[in-house]
Structure formats: C-alpha cells, structure tokens
Motif scaffolding. Sequence first.
Motif, PDB file in Angstrom:
ATOM      1  N   TYR A  28      36.958  39.675  49.165  1.00  0.00           N
ATOM      2  CA  TYR A  28      37.247  39.045  47.892  1.00  0.00           C
ATOM      3  C   TYR A  28      37.660  37.601  48.154  1.00  0.00           C
ATOM      4  CZ  TYR A  28      38.981  38.638  43.140  1.00  0.00           C
ATOM      5  OH  TYR A  28      39.183  38.250  41.839  1.00  0.00           O
ATOM      6  N   ASN A  29      36.861  36.657  47.654  1.00  0.00           N
ATOM      7  CA  ASN A  29      37.102  35.246  47.936  1.00  0.00           C
ATOM      8  C   ASN A  29      37.720  34.568  46.723  1.00  0.00           C
ATOM      9  OD1 ASN A  29      37.110  32.739  49.045  1.00  0.00           O
ATOM     10  ND2 ASN A  29      34.899  32.452  48.996  1.00  0.00           N
ATOM     11  N   GLN A  30      39.004  34.235  46.802  1.00  0.00           N
ATOM     12  CA  GLN A  30      39.703  33.592  45.716  1.00  0.00           C
ATOM     13  C   GLN A  30      40.152  32.198  46.130  1.00  0.00           C
ATOM     14  OE1 GLN A  30      42.869  36.593  45.070  1.00  0.00           O
ATOM     15  NE2 GLN A  30      42.344  36.340  42.916  1.00  0.00           N
ATOM     16  N   HIS A  31      40.292  31.353  45.146  1.00  0.00           N
ATOM     17  CA  HIS A  31      40.888  30.040  45.345  1.00  0.00           C
ATOM     18  C   HIS A  31      42.383  30.248  45.602  1.00  0.00           C
ATOM     19  CE1 HIS A  31      42.489  26.084  44.249  1.00  0.00           C
ATOM     20  NE2 HIS A  31      41.270  25.622  44.502  1.00  0.00           N
TER      21      HIS A  31
ATOM     22  N   GLU B  89      44.640  31.038  42.800  1.00  0.00           N
ATOM     23  CA  GLU B  89      44.521  32.382  42.242  1.00  0.00           C
ATOM     24  C   GLU B  89      45.240  33.425  43.098  1.00  0.00           C
ATOM     25  OE1 GLU B  89      40.298  32.862  42.018  1.00  0.00           O
ATOM     26  OE2 GLU B  89      40.090  31.321  40.487  1.00  0.00           O
ATOM     27  N   GLN B  90      45.770  32.988  44.244  1.00  0.00           N
ATOM     28  CA  GLN B  90      46.470  33.888  45.156  1.00  0.00           C
ATOM     29  C   GLN B  90      47.963  33.590  45.256  1.00  0.00           C
ATOM     30  OE1 GLN B  90      44.430  34.547  48.995  1.00  0.00           O
ATOM     31  NE2 GLN B  90      42.919  33.102  48.207  1.00  0.00           N
TER      32      GLN B  90
ATOM     33  N   ARG C 148      45.091  40.404  39.634  1.00  0.00           N
ATOM     34  CA  ARG C 148      44.250  39.376  40.259  1.00  0.00           C
ATOM     35  C   ARG C 148      43.227  38.845  39.260  1.00  0.00           C
ATOM     36  NH1 ARG C 148      45.015  38.735  45.643  1.00  0.00           N
ATOM     37  NH2 ARG C 148      46.235  40.354  46.633  1.00  0.00           N
ATOM     38  N   LYS C 149      43.528  37.666  38.743  1.00  0.00           N
ATOM     39  CA  LYS C 149      42.614  36.983  37.848  1.00  0.00           C
ATOM     40  C   LYS C 149      42.783  35.485  38.051  1.00  0.00           C
ATOM     41  CE  LYS C 149      45.869  37.447  34.029  1.00  0.00           C
ATOM     42  NZ  LYS C 149      46.071  37.898  32.674  1.00  0.00           N
ATOM     43  N   GLU C 150      41.919  34.723  37.402  1.00  0.00           N
ATOM     44  CA  GLU C 150      41.909  33.294  37.623  1.00  0.00           C
ATOM     45  C   GLU C 150      43.235  32.619  37.248  1.00  0.00           C
ATOM     46  OE1 GLU C 150      39.223  29.399  36.519  1.00  0.00           O
ATOM     47  OE2 GLU C 150      38.391  31.380  36.248  1.00  0.00           O
TER      48      GLU C 150
END
Length: 177
Positions: free
Chosen positions: A2-5, A8-9, A167-169
């Motif tokens: 899962y690739n998040q900015h 977003e983490q 986990r959302k933007e």
Amino acid sequence: MYNQHAAEQFNFCQGSLPVAMNTAANTWDVISLKGYGGCLIIFYKAVGTAGDDPTITVLQGTDIAFGTNKALTLTRVDKKQAASNLLAVGTYTKSTSASAATNDTFSTNTYTNSDLAEQAAIVIIDIKPEMLDIANGYDCIRVSVADVGTNAQLGCGLYMLYDPRDRKETLISAIVD
C-alpha cells in the motif's frame, strides 16, 4: 504494498512553537490519539546554559479541553544530544526508567537530564494508546516543559501521530474530540 503519501500516514501537529524556555513554563497544545495507533512527542532544543535543564512532563486527559487530566507514566525516552552539532550524533540513545542513561532522571510523568541544558538535543517519547487510561476515557495528551531558569534557551515541540485507524487521504483531526 500500500503506497501512501507521508501526509496520509502521519499527522504532524504543533506542540509548541520555538520559544525562549527561560521566560515561563511552556504548556504545549493538547492532541487526541482517538484516531491513531500512537504519537511521537518530539522535543527539539538549542544549546543553553549549564544548570538550566528542561524538565518534560506528560499528562493524559479525557478531552481536548483538558479539564480532567492526570499523570501519564513515562518509562522510555530516546535522545540525541551534542555540545553543538547534532549531525555528529548518528543514532538515538535509549533511556528507560528501569535503566536510565547517564544524567537521566524519570519521576512518574517527568523526564529530565542534568546535562541537557548545555547541549543541543532532540528528545523523542513514543506514546501508545494502551499507555493511557482508556478504560476511564483518557485519550488525549499534553506536554509541558518547565521554566528552565534565567538564561536564554530555545526549544520547540512537535507531535507526530502515526498509524491512522482510518486510512484515507484526509486524516482524522487530532485537535477535536
């Protein structure tokens, strides 16, 4: 994978803007851990004068208003400290209440180092929700740094909330109940 900015983490929140810690006690903003798996308390300071050592205190509260609060027991800090150049310090030193590093003192919800004033430092305290009295509704934290004395010494604080439960933007706000 899962690739998040990063935004977003991690939710970075102001604890304290840079302040002259010798002017008064410095009470940081309150944040809620409701939507997160943990929070790093990051205290960053400049070189000061020997004997003007910062004392970091952590409290837990039942809401952002912080009307009901109590001590949050500290058992570990990780720190980098150096006489002038923190770039010369490659790794953190772990210090625990059971095995305190040189010059470190833990007392329930406070931490201090008797050699911290005259050195630049980054102190990190990792707070997990299970450390709080969740059964009685405690899910917020606030840090304070006591007045360090008469000599100038700059310091600031940052909260880094991590492991968002949703986990959302757009992450859950840490400054609302």
